[in-house]
Each structure stands twice: as structure tokens, then as C-alpha cells.
Motif scaffolding. Structure first.
Motif, short mmCIF file in Angstrom:
data_model
loop_
_atom_site.label_atom_id
_atom_site.label_comp_id
_atom_site.label_asym_id
_atom_site.label_seq_id
_atom_site.Cartn_x
_atom_site.Cartn_y
_atom_site.Cartn_z
N SER A 54 0.94 -1.01 0.19
CA SER A 54 -0.10 0.11 -0.04
C SER A 54 0.88 1.02 0.13
CB SER A 54 -0.77 0.57 1.01
OG SER A 54 -0.09 0.27 2.62
N GLU A 55 0.28 2.53 -0.13
CA GLU A 55 1.05 3.62 -0.82
C GLU A 55 1.43 4.02 1.20
OE1 GLU A 55 2.20 5.33 -3.09
OE2 GLU A 55 1.10 3.87 -3.56
N ARG A 56 0.62 3.77 1.86
CA ARG A 56 1.41 3.77 3.26
C ARG A 56 2.37 3.09 3.76
NH1 ARG A 56 -2.75 4.24 8.37
NH2 ARG A 56 -0.96 5.13 9.92
N GLU A 57 2.66 1.75 2.97
CA GLU A 57 3.13 1.22 3.41
C GLU A 57 5.31 1.34 2.97
OE1 GLU A 57 1.78 -3.30 4.70
OE2 GLU A 57 1.52 -2.54 2.54
N LYS A 58 3.88 1.46 1.92
CA LYS A 58 5.83 2.30 0.79
C LYS A 58 6.14 3.38 1.33
CE LYS A 58 4.03 1.30 -3.68
NZ LYS A 58 3.52 1.18 -4.92
N GLU A 59 5.36 4.77 1.82
CA GLU A 59 6.25 5.73 2.54
C GLU A 59 7.06 5.80 4.31
OE1 GLU A 59 3.70 8.77 3.83
OE2 GLU A 59 2.39 8.22 1.76
N ARG A 60 6.52 4.63 4.55
CA ARG A 60 7.34 3.79 5.79
C ARG A 60 8.78 3.70 4.79
NH1 ARG A 60 4.58 -0.05 9.06
NH2 ARG A 60 5.28 -1.65 7.76
N TYR A 61 9.02 3.29 4.26
CA TYR A 61 10.46 2.70 4.13
C TYR A 61 11.35 3.76 3.52
CZ TYR A 61 9.03 -2.62 3.63
OH TYR A 61 8.96 -3.78 4.41
N GLY A 62 10.66 5.28 2.44
CA GLY A 62 11.32 6.24 2.24
C GLY A 62 12.04 6.34 1.48
#
Length: 153
Positions: A54-62
């Protein structure tokens, strides 16, 4: 029997930029800004794993944020190089005027030279008033010439 562990998108040797869809190493191949070969692996299975997040998970990785930062630095570097090259070109470039403007500028330069020469001759003969009149006329032509040059530039 030797089993190879399946690679994950978060492994150290996987290109995070490739996962995000743009590896600068690949994009600039055979250009003046060629960065060489990418030191990381471009694995399509890892990219599929990444795309399933998800976009949220992708954001966490940076990873996308890191790519943006890297591209911003590259853009700033290229802009500096472009500005330096433009400054170098502008410093060596001579103004080129339209033919009629150049002809007018040449006529004015000739008139100025003649008037100043005439003022010098009159001054040497003692005709100070005549020399001042010619020098004033030369100054007036210089002002018109400067205005024409500004307009032509």
C-alpha cells in the motif's frame, strides 16, 4: 542440494530506485551524465513485491523520498553546470546587431571621431568656443549611440 533464498525487495543488494520505477543509473546511460552501471540488482520479482504494498507501507520505507532527494541533488548539480556554461558563453559572445542598426552605429562612431578630431584641431588653433561646440555635439551623438545600443540589445 543447494536452495537459493528468494530475494526480497528490502534486501541490501536490491536497487531501491528501480523499485520506485526510475533508476538514474539506467536513465542516464550513454549521456554526458552517465553514472556507470547500477551497483544494485534490478529484480522484477522484487518490484512486483514493492508494487503490491500500500502507499502507506511504501512511505514507511522512504525509498521514494530518497529517490526524490537524489534527483533534486542531481538537478541542482546540472543547473549549476548549465549556469556556468551559459556565463562562459555570454562572456565570450559579442553582440550582433541587425544590419541597419550596425550601419547606424558605425555612422555614429565615424561622426564622433570626426567631431572630436575637429574639436582637437580648433582647440590647438585657440578656438576654445568652437572646440566646445564640437565636443558637445560628439557627446550628444554618443548618447544617441548608447540609446540605440541598449534598444538593439
Amino acid at each position: 542440494m543447494f536452495f537459493r533464498k528468494e530475494r526480497k525487495f528490502s534486501d541490501q543488494d536490491v536497487c531501491k530506485y528501480y523499485l520506485c520505477g526510475l533508476c538514474p543509473y539506467e536513465e542516464f546511460k550513454r549521456t554526458k551524465n552517465d553514472l556507470g552501471s547500477c551497483p544494485k540488482e534490478h529484480d522484477s520479482n522484487c518490484r512486483e513485491q514493492w508494487n503490491r504494498l500500500s502507499e502507506r507501507e511504501k512511505e514507511r520505507y522512504g525509498y521514494e523520498r530518497d529517490l526524490k532527494r537524489w534527483l533534486d541533488r542531481l538537478e541542482a548539480e546540472l543547473k549549476k553546470r548549465k549556469d556556468a556554461n551559459l556565463a562562459r558563453i555570454n562572456a565570450t559572445q559579442k553582440n550582433v546587431y541587425l544590419a541597419e542598426d550596425q550601419a547606424a552605429l558605425d555612422r555614429m562612431a565615424t561622426q564622433i571621431e570626426e567631431l572630436l578630431l575637429g574639436a582637437q584641431v580648433k582647440g590647438e588653433r585657440g578656438d576654445v568656443d568652437g572646440a566646445e561646440i564640437l565636443a558637445d555635439q560628439a557627446d550628444a551623438i554618443k548618447e544617441r549611440r548608447d540609446a540605440l545600443q541598449r534598444d538593439a540589445d
